[in-house]
Design a protein around this motif. Sequence first.
Motif, PDB file in Angstrom:
ATOM      1  N   SER A  33       0.861  -1.186   0.000  1.00 61.36           N
ATOM      2  CA  SER A  33       0.000   0.000   0.000  1.00 61.36           C
ATOM      3  C   SER A  33       0.896   1.234   0.000  1.00 61.36           C
ATOM      4  O   SER A  33       1.934   1.251   0.667  1.00 61.36           O
ATOM      5  CB  SER A  33      -0.920   0.004   1.219  1.00 61.36           C
ATOM      6  OG  SER A  33      -1.718   1.169   1.253  1.00 61.36           O
ATOM      7  N   SER A  47     -10.112  -4.172  13.489  1.00 59.23           N
ATOM      8  CA  SER A  47      -9.285  -3.902  12.306  1.00 59.23           C
ATOM      9  C   SER A  47      -8.613  -5.158  11.775  1.00 59.23           C
ATOM     10  O   SER A  47      -8.123  -5.160  10.635  1.00 59.23           O
ATOM     11  CB  SER A  47      -8.208  -2.863  12.650  1.00 59.23           C
ATOM     12  OG  SER A  47      -8.791  -1.671  13.145  1.00 59.23           O
ATOM     13  N   THR A  48      -8.534  -6.196  12.609  1.00 62.04           N
ATOM     14  CA  THR A  48      -7.897  -7.448  12.184  1.00 62.04           C
ATOM     15  C   THR A  48      -8.952  -8.342  11.553  1.00 62.04           C
ATOM     16  O   THR A  48      -9.787  -8.931  12.245  1.00 62.04           O
ATOM     17  CB  THR A  48      -7.260  -8.157  13.403  1.00 62.04           C
ATOM     18  OG1 THR A  48      -6.358  -7.261  14.039  1.00 62.04           O
ATOM     19  CG2 THR A  48      -6.518  -9.415  12.972  1.00 62.04           C
ATOM     20  N   ARG A  49      -8.914  -8.444  10.236  1.00 64.24           N
ATOM     21  CA  ARG A  49      -9.926  -9.204   9.496  1.00 64.24           C
ATOM     22  C   ARG A  49      -9.263 -10.431   8.893  1.00 64.24           C
ATOM     23  O   ARG A  49      -8.614 -10.363   7.842  1.00 64.24           O
ATOM     24  CB  ARG A  49     -10.560  -8.324   8.434  1.00 64.24           C
ATOM     25  CG  ARG A  49     -11.405  -7.224   9.039  1.00 64.24           C
ATOM     26  CD  ARG A  49     -11.536  -5.974   8.259  1.00 64.24           C
ATOM     27  NE  ARG A  49     -11.623  -6.104   6.823  1.00 64.24           N
ATOM     28  CZ  ARG A  49     -11.708  -5.054   5.997  1.00 64.24           C
ATOM     29  NH1 ARG A  49     -11.748  -3.836   6.507  1.00 64.24           N
ATOM     30  NH2 ARG A  49     -11.750  -5.209   4.691  1.00 64.24           N
ATOM     31  N   LEU A  96      -9.459 -11.530   5.233  1.00 64.34           N
ATOM     32  CA  LEU A  96      -8.644 -10.970   4.144  1.00 64.34           C
ATOM     33  C   LEU A  96      -7.461 -11.863   3.798  1.00 64.34           C
ATOM     34  O   LEU A  96      -6.890 -11.740   2.703  1.00 64.34           O
ATOM     35  CB  LEU A  96      -8.136  -9.579   4.542  1.00 64.34           C
ATOM     36  CG  LEU A  96      -9.196  -8.490   4.734  1.00 64.34           C
ATOM     37  CD1 LEU A  96      -8.549  -7.191   5.204  1.00 64.34           C
ATOM     38  CD2 LEU A  96      -9.960  -8.263   3.426  1.00 64.34           C
ATOM     39  N   THR A 106      -0.722  -0.088  14.243  1.00 66.95           N
ATOM     40  CA  THR A 106      -1.849   0.848  14.225  1.00 66.95           C
ATOM     41  C   THR A 106      -1.434   2.171  13.596  1.00 66.95           C
ATOM     42  O   THR A 106      -2.204   2.782  12.833  1.00 66.95           O
ATOM     43  CB  THR A 106      -2.365   1.075  15.658  1.00 66.95           C
ATOM     44  OG1 THR A 106      -2.704  -0.184  16.246  1.00 66.95           O
ATOM     45  CG2 THR A 106      -3.593   1.960  15.654  1.00 66.95           C
ATOM     46  N   ILE A 124      -1.281   1.630   9.748  1.00 69.64           N
ATOM     47  CA  ILE A 124      -2.556   1.587   9.021  1.00 69.64           C
ATOM     48  C   ILE A 124      -3.237   2.948   9.036  1.00 69.64           C
ATOM     49  O   ILE A 124      -3.952   3.312   8.103  1.00 69.64           O
ATOM     50  CB  ILE A 124      -3.469   0.473   9.596  1.00 69.64           C
ATOM     51  CG1 ILE A 124      -4.541   0.110   8.571  1.00 69.64           C
ATOM     52  CG2 ILE A 124      -4.089   0.886  10.915  1.00 69.64           C
ATOM     53  CD1 ILE A 124      -5.315  -1.149   8.915  1.00 69.64           C
ATOM     54  N   SER A 169      -1.624  -2.122   4.198  1.00 74.07           N
ATOM     55  CA  SER A 169      -3.012  -2.420   3.854  1.00 74.07           C
ATOM     56  C   SER A 169      -3.673  -3.202   4.984  1.00 74.07           C
ATOM     57  O   SER A 169      -2.990  -3.759   5.852  1.00 74.07           O
ATOM     58  CB  SER A 169      -3.051  -3.255   2.572  1.00 74.07           C
ATOM     59  OG  SER A 169      -2.411  -4.509   2.783  1.00 74.07           O
ATOM     60  N   PRO A 170      -5.008  -3.262   5.008  1.00 74.23           N
ATOM     61  CA  PRO A 170      -5.695  -4.067   6.034  1.00 74.23           C
ATOM     62  C   PRO A 170      -5.259  -5.526   6.033  1.00 74.23           C
ATOM     63  O   PRO A 170      -5.161  -6.146   7.094  1.00 74.23           O
ATOM     64  CB  PRO A 170      -7.176  -3.913   5.664  1.00 74.23           C
ATOM     65  CG  PRO A 170      -7.250  -2.595   4.971  1.00 74.23           C
ATOM     66  CD  PRO A 170      -5.960  -2.468   4.199  1.00 74.23           C
ATOM     67  N   PHE A 183      -1.878  -5.655   7.677  1.00 71.81           N
ATOM     68  CA  PHE A 183      -2.081  -5.386   9.098  1.00 71.81           C
ATOM     69  C   PHE A 183      -2.472  -6.681   9.824  1.00 71.81           C
ATOM     70  O   PHE A 183      -1.936  -7.007  10.888  1.00 71.81           O
ATOM     71  CB  PHE A 183      -3.168  -4.329   9.278  1.00 71.81           C
ATOM     72  CG  PHE A 183      -3.506  -4.026  10.710  1.00 71.81           C
ATOM     73  CD1 PHE A 183      -2.758  -3.129  11.440  1.00 71.81           C
ATOM     74  CD2 PHE A 183      -4.575  -4.667  11.341  1.00 71.81           C
ATOM     75  CE1 PHE A 183      -3.060  -2.854  12.773  1.00 71.81           C
ATOM     76  CE2 PHE A 183      -4.892  -4.399  12.663  1.00 71.81           C
ATOM     77  CZ  PHE A 183      -4.128  -3.490  13.383  1.00 71.81           C
ATOM     78  N   THR A 184      -3.398  -7.433   9.227  1.00 66.83           N
ATOM     79  CA  THR A 184      -3.820  -8.704   9.826  1.00 66.83           C
ATOM     80  C   THR A 184      -2.659  -9.686   9.895  1.00 66.83           C
ATOM     81  O   THR A 184      -2.450 -10.354  10.921  1.00 66.83           O
ATOM     82  CB  THR A 184      -4.971  -9.313   9.011  1.00 66.83           C
ATOM     83  OG1 THR A 184      -6.072  -8.395   9.002  1.00 66.83           O
ATOM     84  CG2 THR A 184      -5.417 -10.638   9.606  1.00 66.83           C
TER      85      THR A 184
END
Length: 623
Positions: free
Chosen positions: A43, A218-220, A223, A281, A284, A290-291, A294-295
């Motif tokens: 990103s 925020s942790t998905r 993804l 954090t 992001i 990117s998300p 981040f995960t």
Amino acid sequence: LELDHSQIRGSGHTAILISHYSIVIPLVLGMGSALLVFPMVGSGSFTGFALFMGAAMAITAFPVLARILTDTGLHKTRIGALAITCAAVDDITAWCVLAIVVAIVTSTGPMEAATTISLALAFVVAMLLVVRPLAKRVMAVRKGHGPMNPTVLSFVIAGLFLAAWATEAIGIHAIFGAFMFGAVLPRERGIATGIIERLEDVTVLVLLPIFFAVVGLSTRIGLVTGRDLWLLTALIIVIAVVGKVGGSVVAGLAAGESLRTSTVIGVLMNARGITEIVILTIGIELGVISPALFTIMVLMALTTTVMTTPLLSRLYPRRMVERDIMSGEHRDPDRSDYSRRRVMVGVTDPITARPLVRVAGWLRSDDGEGAAVVLASVVAPTGHEQIRAHIGDFAETSARAAGNLSALASELHRQNVSTEVITRIGIDRGEELRLICQQQDIDLLIVGSHEAYVRNRPLGGLVGELLHTAPCDIAVVINGAAALNPQPGPIGVWLSGDPTDFATLDLALSLARGLECAIRVVGAHGVAPHQTVDEHIEMDADATVESVVTALQGIALLAMASPPHDHALGGEIIEAATILGGVPLIVLRTGPAKTLDRSRKRDAVPTGATDLDSGQQVSPVTS
């Protein structure tokens, strides 16, 4: 505030080398991994992405590391001291590196980046030359107005937000202002501890759970789909571990440390914890990662933190930790006189421990010499259970605990009893007391309990734990308040036919010498009298509690072996003697090895009045 300046100032060549290698190597590996990661989950600009990846890989969680050290007892070893020093140096270096990275990422060109970095350096200089002296003057107000008065707390809160606002305005994120403000606050007289204690009820119990809730949202995990992304996750974890552990091993070996020591330090430095999540954090928020990444990085932070303790248990098992603690603290006691007991009193409260100290002072060998007494106190670390980390306060906490024991030690000194004070900082009081018993070659541990056995109910809590784990004889004093002013009379001894009866009689003889009184032995049917005792009141097998209590009337205190769970009469005697009789009770449980030794001594001793510790003839004690 948790950063210990003395650890950074006193860090030697080894600590500097390991801490910097554990930053540089992960930094380089992280930036190199950006070549593979950026096309998949990248990103923003590649330069900013690569710099942030390197900085995120270089982080060590100082609070988490300190918590692991206190939980495992490693803070008392040389390896633990070296690791916390490396983490302190690593912490401040990594934050500075991250500040530079954020300045570069948020700038639009080289000139703006240079301006941001220059302003950041000016901010640091202002904090050191202006805010730090001002903080010392404000903290001086604290002296006569309680531990943390409103003036100091107002200054801390206002300074915290002003510093955070300043760094946010400069362009290097608010968290760096908060970090720098905490770093310049004075540490003397426990100021940092006072501030933390006032603030962490809110930060730990309110703000920290909210922060984790936001991170969780925020942790998905959805993804991270497909074989490629999961392989990428595994690769990032491997790079993170290799960078930290490998860097520490290379630096440690270069500094002359052993492979095991270097690896243990590397494993400790590999714990990233909440500090890593804070950094992610920031990333992001700035749009650098990117998300999906981040995960992946959150999974990496959790994995490297969770794996620390299991790896430590394999590389540095508990027996090795205990051995290293003992080699650093053990002193060889003078055992030239084998008849002289080494007695330790476990002190949880100096006030309630006075009866225990009184009992220890009564103990005398057959030549009238007192025991060598150790007063031991284990104090829990300051801070919340959830994030306990304040290792820098250990010395002050230990000194304060030692001061609390000074009055007890003075009481024994007045009786010409050799006395030593030992304080420990630890979470598990039972485990710490057990280790002290081993290190100090203790013969008898004296602890107190506010509750008696009631029928078959055994003692629980710390006392119950020590009854099962203490490596030496342990005497539990129940109804100890009565020992402060014992009534005149003999010492009562209840014989139940237990193998530890012999040790109980030995302890009663030692107490009788100190109190200059007789002993009165009461036994169940079939229990043979001790050869040094003239009087023996024999009880029938179906003896009642009333008959036993009648036989023990007028005693100064009662000593007995710890009754087994199925010994109903023993439990009732304890209850009756302490509650109805109002006399102090000493319940003895012998150490595993000493029970066997004493049994052999008893079998080998001919009939006659013989002291089994010294092998010398003693005069009979009559009632």
